[in-house]
Scaffold this motif. Structure first.
Motif, PDB file in Angstrom:
ATOM      1  N   GLU A  62      23.540  54.890 -15.626  1.00  0.00           N
ATOM      2  CA  GLU A  62      24.930  55.167 -15.150  1.00  0.00           C
ATOM      3  C   GLU A  62      24.757  56.703 -14.862  1.00  0.00           C
ATOM      4  O   GLU A  62      25.500  57.024 -13.689  1.00  0.00           O
ATOM      5  N   ASN A  64      22.034  58.097 -13.908  1.00  0.00           N
ATOM      6  CA  ASN A  64      21.124  58.478 -12.878  1.00  0.00           C
ATOM      7  C   ASN A  64      21.360  57.597 -11.826  1.00  0.00           C
ATOM      8  O   ASN A  64      20.336  56.993 -11.159  1.00  0.00           O
ATOM      9  N   LYS A  65      22.525  57.119 -11.932  1.00  0.00           N
ATOM     10  CA  LYS A  65      23.216  56.135 -10.244  1.00  0.00           C
ATOM     11  C   LYS A  65      22.721  54.728 -10.701  1.00  0.00           C
ATOM     12  O   LYS A  65      22.201  54.401  -8.976  1.00  0.00           O
ATOM     13  N   LYS A  67      24.253  52.328 -10.780  1.00  0.00           N
ATOM     14  CA  LYS A  67      25.400  51.634 -10.841  1.00  0.00           C
ATOM     15  C   LYS A  67      25.370  49.679 -11.782  1.00  0.00           C
ATOM     16  O   LYS A  67      25.876  49.218 -11.990  1.00  0.00           O
TER      17      LYS A  67
END
Length: 100
Positions: A62, A64-65, A67
């Protein structure tokens, strides 16, 4: 008049920009794995240490995006962060940052 190929390209681009396409792909992937999962073979129970490791991995994803990858981990049965946060803080012996 737009061709079917052009319409597909515009639709794909729109869904990507809204962040929906990645979420849908992750959800479909999770559902495919669930469908292929052998129900007769039960999963081993996770130890407290493994739950903590999984939570660290989820937090990393999360942060480091990633998702969509994190959503697959959650769909696979890992508890949501709200359920784990206070226990993790205690286990790691760290102080939570104070929000102002």
């Amino acid at each position: 008049m737009a061709t079917v190929t052009e319409l597909k390209a515009v639709l794909k681009d729109t869904l990507e920009k809204r962040g929906v396409l990645g979420h849908l792909k992750a959800r479909i992937r999770a559902e495919v794995f669930n469908a292929l999962d052998d129900e007769s073979e039960s999963r081993p129970s996770l130890s407290h240490e493994n739950l903590l490791i999984n939570e660290l991995i989820r937090e990393y994803l999360e942060f480091n995006k990633y998702k969509y990858t994190a959503s697959v981990l959650i769909a696979d049965g890992h508890p949501r962060k709200e359920e784990r946060r206070s226990a993790d803080v205690e286990d790691l012996h760290i102080a939570q940052a104070v929000k102002r």
